[in-house]
Design an enzyme around this catalytic site. Sequence first.
Site, PDB file in Angstrom:
ATOM      1  N   CYS A   1      -0.677 -12.410  -2.935  1.00  0.00           N
ATOM      2  CA  CYS A   1      -1.175 -11.058  -2.686  1.00  0.00           C
ATOM      3  C   CYS A   1      -0.217 -10.081  -3.349  1.00  0.00           C
ATOM      4  CB  CYS A   1      -1.249 -10.762  -1.190  1.00  0.00           C
ATOM      5  SG  CYS A   1      -2.425 -11.799  -0.312  1.00  0.00           S
TER       6      CYS A   1
ATOM      7  N   GLU B   1      -5.559  -1.584   3.530  1.00  0.00           N
ATOM      8  CA  GLU B   1      -5.768  -1.809   2.107  1.00  0.00           C
ATOM      9  C   GLU B   1      -7.232  -1.938   1.703  1.00  0.00           C
ATOM     10  OE1 GLU B   1      -1.625  -4.208   1.213  1.00  0.00           O
ATOM     11  OE2 GLU B   1      -3.429  -5.402   1.560  1.00  0.00           O
TER      12      GLU B   1
END
Length: 182
Positions: free
Chosen positions: A67, A116
């Site tokens: 990520c 996010e």
Amino acid sequence: MQTEHVILLNAQGVPTGTLEKYAAHTADTLLHLAFSSWLFNAKGQLLVTRRALSKKAWPGVWTNSVCGHPQLGESNEDAVIRRCRFELGVEITAPEPVYPDFRYRATDPNGIVENEVCPVFAARTTSALQINDDEVMDYQWCDLADVLHGIDATPWAFSPWMVMQATNREARKRLSAFTQLK
């Protein structure tokens, strides 16, 4: 590596500025752009990683392969490639979107919030891993079906973003395509 930033977003997902990555992740994390990637080997196995204990958010938690955050002017795909090199020391095939509109908010046990817009990608590698210990403390190549069964049975054992991604029916279908040998 130079200081990384996150691209801040408004509620509609439009960029509004940047903030240093470490300062961005707090109890009041602003919405920002990220990405999540699932990496498969030549045997069709998924790389599951355990986040280093030094990570600010979710230290020591098992998660999908890589990520990160694209930098200003960098495409999501280029960011995936960059972070795979940095965290895992591998070259990958062109990342393919598997859940392009994924967005989430989650709070870790230490009170750090992830907030996010986080497109999800999958890619393949034939490279040997060269793990960056500052990012990853452990890893395992696994059959995707076993990982998905584990997520369904014990979601608390994985990062919340991995669980949310893996429980999306369309994302599961697209990820399953990467288990087919090419």
